[in-house]
Write a protein that holds these residues in place. Structure first.
Motif, PDB file in Angstrom:
ATOM      1  N   THR A 197       9.406 -12.001  -2.724  1.00 22.70           N
ATOM      2  CA  THR A 197       9.747 -11.031  -1.683  1.00 22.70           C
ATOM      3  C   THR A 197       8.636 -10.952  -0.643  1.00 22.70           C
ATOM      4  O   THR A 197       7.473 -11.214  -0.945  1.00 22.70           O
ATOM      5  CB  THR A 197      10.017  -9.624  -2.267  1.00 22.70           C
ATOM      6  N   SER A 198       9.030 -10.577   0.553  1.00 22.24           N
ATOM      7  CA  SER A 198       8.063 -10.293   1.614  1.00 22.24           C
ATOM      8  C   SER A 198       8.118  -8.801   1.962  1.00 22.24           C
ATOM      9  O   SER A 198       7.626  -8.382   2.998  1.00 22.24           O
ATOM     10  CB  SER A 198       8.354 -11.143   2.856  1.00 22.24           C
ATOM     11  N   LYS A 199       8.715  -8.017   1.102  1.00 20.38           N
ATOM     12  CA  LYS A 199       8.915  -6.581   1.323  1.00 20.38           C
ATOM     13  C   LYS A 199       7.601  -5.810   1.416  1.00 20.38           C
ATOM     14  O   LYS A 199       7.510  -4.814   2.128  1.00 20.38           O
ATOM     15  CB  LYS A 199       9.781  -5.998   0.203  1.00 20.38           C
ATOM     16  N   PHE A 200       6.570  -6.250   0.731  1.00 19.94           N
ATOM     17  CA  PHE A 200       5.332  -5.493   0.627  1.00 19.94           C
ATOM     18  C   PHE A 200       4.182  -6.233   1.299  1.00 19.94           C
ATOM     19  O   PHE A 200       4.076  -7.453   1.193  1.00 19.94           O
ATOM     20  CB  PHE A 200       4.976  -5.259  -0.847  1.00 19.94           C
ATOM     21  N   ASP A 201       3.315  -5.483   1.965  1.00 26.63           N
ATOM     22  CA  ASP A 201       2.091  -6.042   2.544  1.00 26.63           C
ATOM     23  C   ASP A 201       0.951  -5.712   1.586  1.00 26.63           C
ATOM     24  O   ASP A 201       0.411  -4.599   1.599  1.00 26.63           O
ATOM     25  CB  ASP A 201       1.838  -5.447   3.925  1.00 26.63           C
ATOM     26  N   VAL A 202       0.608  -6.662   0.736  1.00 29.21           N
ATOM     27  CA  VAL A 202      -0.383  -6.392  -0.306  1.00 29.21           C
ATOM     28  C   VAL A 202      -1.782  -6.135   0.248  1.00 29.21           C
ATOM     29  O   VAL A 202      -2.617  -5.559  -0.450  1.00 29.21           O
ATOM     30  CB  VAL A 202      -0.416  -7.524  -1.364  1.00 29.21           C
ATOM     31  N   SER A 232       1.709  -2.152  -4.723  1.00 30.18           N
ATOM     32  CA  SER A 232       2.729  -1.734  -3.758  1.00 30.18           C
ATOM     33  C   SER A 232       4.135  -1.727  -4.356  1.00 30.18           C
ATOM     34  O   SER A 232       4.945  -0.857  -4.023  1.00 30.18           O
ATOM     35  CB  SER A 232       2.683  -2.600  -2.501  1.00 30.18           C
ATOM     36  N   LEU A 233       4.439  -2.638  -5.254  1.00 29.45           N
ATOM     37  CA  LEU A 233       5.747  -2.638  -5.911  1.00 29.45           C
ATOM     38  C   LEU A 233       5.913  -1.376  -6.763  1.00 29.45           C
ATOM     39  O   LEU A 233       6.944  -0.724  -6.725  1.00 29.45           O
ATOM     40  CB  LEU A 233       5.924  -3.885  -6.778  1.00 29.45           C
ATOM     41  N   LEU A 234       4.893  -1.015  -7.509  1.00 30.09           N
ATOM     42  CA  LEU A 234       4.969   0.169  -8.376  1.00 30.09           C
ATOM     43  C   LEU A 234       5.022   1.459  -7.564  1.00 30.09           C
ATOM     44  O   LEU A 234       5.725   2.399  -7.936  1.00 30.09           O
ATOM     45  CB  LEU A 234       3.805   0.179  -9.364  1.00 30.09           C
ATOM     46  N   VAL A 235       4.312   1.511  -6.437  1.00 25.72           N
ATOM     47  CA  VAL A 235       4.377   2.683  -5.560  1.00 25.72           C
ATOM     48  C   VAL A 235       5.793   2.822  -5.007  1.00 25.72           C
ATOM     49  O   VAL A 235       6.350   3.924  -4.948  1.00 25.72           O
ATOM     50  CB  VAL A 235       3.338   2.576  -4.423  1.00 25.72           C
ATOM     51  N   TRP A 236       6.387   1.712  -4.614  1.00 24.33           N
ATOM     52  CA  TRP A 236       7.764   1.722  -4.113  1.00 24.33           C
ATOM     53  C   TRP A 236       8.726   2.200  -5.205  1.00 24.33           C
ATOM     54  O   TRP A 236       9.578   3.039  -4.948  1.00 24.33           O
ATOM     55  CB  TRP A 236       8.134   0.323  -3.619  1.00 24.33           C
ATOM     56  N   LEU A 237       8.575   1.674  -6.428  1.00 24.71           N
ATOM     57  CA  LEU A 237       9.441   2.096  -7.530  1.00 24.71           C
ATOM     58  C   LEU A 237       9.279   3.580  -7.833  1.00 24.71           C
ATOM     59  O   LEU A 237      10.256   4.273  -8.109  1.00 24.71           O
ATOM     60  CB  LEU A 237       9.146   1.275  -8.789  1.00 24.71           C
ATOM     61  N   GLU A 238       8.048   4.074  -7.764  1.00 24.31           N
ATOM     62  CA  GLU A 238       7.784   5.492  -8.030  1.00 24.31           C
ATOM     63  C   GLU A 238       8.614   6.372  -7.087  1.00 24.31           C
ATOM     64  O   GLU A 238       9.114   7.420  -7.480  1.00 24.31           O
ATOM     65  CB  GLU A 238       6.290   5.766  -7.844  1.00 24.31           C
ATOM     66  N   LYS A 239       8.794   5.924  -5.845  1.00 29.38           N
ATOM     67  CA  LYS A 239       9.574   6.675  -4.859  1.00 29.38           C
ATOM     68  C   LYS A 239      11.075   6.440  -5.009  1.00 29.38           C
ATOM     69  O   LYS A 239      11.873   7.314  -4.708  1.00 29.38           O
ATOM     70  CB  LYS A 239       9.133   6.279  -3.449  1.00 29.38           C
ATOM     71  N   GLU A 240      11.467   5.252  -5.466  1.00 28.19           N
ATOM     72  CA  GLU A 240      12.870   4.863  -5.551  1.00 28.19           C
ATOM     73  C   GLU A 240      13.590   5.368  -6.801  1.00 28.19           C
ATOM     74  O   GLU A 240      14.782   5.636  -6.762  1.00 28.19           O
ATOM     75  CB  GLU A 240      13.003   3.332  -5.515  1.00 28.19           C
ATOM     76  N   LEU A 241      12.872   5.465  -7.889  1.00 27.96           N
ATOM     77  CA  LEU A 241      13.500   5.811  -9.166  1.00 27.96           C
ATOM     78  C   LEU A 241      13.782   7.304  -9.264  1.00 27.96           C
ATOM     79  O   LEU A 241      13.050   8.126  -8.701  1.00 27.96           O
ATOM     80  CB  LEU A 241      12.601   5.383 -10.329  1.00 27.96           C
ATOM     81  N   PRO A 242      14.818   7.668  -9.991  1.00 30.64           N
ATOM     82  CA  PRO A 242      15.096   9.099 -10.205  1.00 30.64           C
ATOM     83  C   PRO A 242      13.900   9.780 -10.871  1.00 30.64           C
ATOM     84  O   PRO A 242      13.269   9.219 -11.768  1.00 30.64           O
ATOM     85  CB  PRO A 242      16.297   9.092 -11.153  1.00 30.64           C
ATOM     86  N   THR A 243      13.588  10.989 -10.436  1.00 33.65           N
ATOM     87  CA  THR A 243      12.406  11.694 -10.949  1.00 33.65           C
ATOM     88  C   THR A 243      12.494  11.980 -12.446  1.00 33.65           C
ATOM     89  O   THR A 243      11.467  12.068 -13.119  1.00 33.65           O
ATOM     90  CB  THR A 243      12.182  13.019 -10.195  1.00 33.65           C
ATOM     91  N   GLU A 244      13.710  12.094 -12.982  1.00 35.65           N
ATOM     92  CA  GLU A 244      13.840  12.379 -14.422  1.00 35.65           C
ATOM     93  C   GLU A 244      13.371  11.223 -15.303  1.00 35.65           C
ATOM     94  O   GLU A 244      13.226  11.377 -16.507  1.00 35.65           O
ATOM     95  CB  GLU A 244      15.266  12.792 -14.794  1.00 35.65           C
ATOM     96  N   GLU A 302       6.461 -14.320   2.123  1.00 37.21           N
ATOM     97  CA  GLU A 302       7.157 -14.163   0.844  1.00 37.21           C
ATOM     98  C   GLU A 302       6.214 -14.572  -0.281  1.00 37.21           C
ATOM     99  O   GLU A 302       5.784 -15.721  -0.345  1.00 37.21           O
ATOM    100  CB  GLU A 302       8.428 -15.007   0.825  1.00 37.21           C
ATOM    101  N   LEU A 303       5.905 -13.631  -1.148  1.00 39.05           N
ATOM    102  CA  LEU A 303       4.977 -13.863  -2.263  1.00 39.05           C
ATOM    103  C   LEU A 303       5.736 -13.908  -3.574  1.00 39.05           C
ATOM    104  O   LEU A 303       6.803 -13.309  -3.709  1.00 39.05           O
ATOM    105  CB  LEU A 303       3.936 -12.739  -2.332  1.00 39.05           C
TER     106      LEU A 303
END
Length: 134
Positions: free
Chosen positions: A9-14, A29-41, A82-83
């Motif tokens: 992916t090229s979604k994140f600027d590492v 950056s992937l984990l930060v994105w997931l932290e925001k994307e996933l349901p809080t529960e 793309e990395l």
């Protein structure tokens, strides 16, 4: 046994990630994105550094998982290109479960399949593949 999901992916600027104080490895950056994307529960912890990359703890339907991320990037590479990425999912098992051979992580694990499908469904992730880690 941990399983990994590889993708590109090229979604994140590492280059904008926090520095890993233990080892200069990218993946936050992937984990930060997931932290925001996933349901809080789901109880997804903020990413932290490890010598092999970045990780978060995740509470999934009463079980704890460790999820980790690594981006293959070296100084001089274009951080917006793309990395290749590796996303690891490892289910925590109690001593008794390990001793009795119960609750082993499998390729059909619901948490693992959730993340695989999440990456596959996004047009920003390419070449998504499930792999077994030894």
């Amino acid at each position: 046994m941990p399983f990994t999901i590889g993708f590109k992916t090229s979604k994140f600027d590492v280059s904008k990630e926090d520095e890993n104080p233990i080892n200069p490895i990218y993946g936050q950056s992937l984990l930060v994105w997931l932290e925001k994307e996933l349901p809080t529960e789901l109880g997804f912890d903020h990413p932290d550094a490890e010598d092999w990359g970045w990780y978060s703890l995740l509470e999934w339907k009463g079980r704890e998982y460790l999820v980790g991320a690594i981006a293959y990037f070296e100084d001089g590479d274009d951080p917006t290109s793309e990395l290749e990425w590796v996303f690891q999912v490892d289910k925590h098992r109690s001593f008794t479960e390990k001793l009795l051979g119960r609750e082993k992580m499998t390729a059909s694990d619901e948490c693992l399949q959730y993340f695989k499908l999440l990456f596959e469904k996004s047009c920003e992730f390419n070449c998504v593949a499930l792999e077994t880690s030894i």
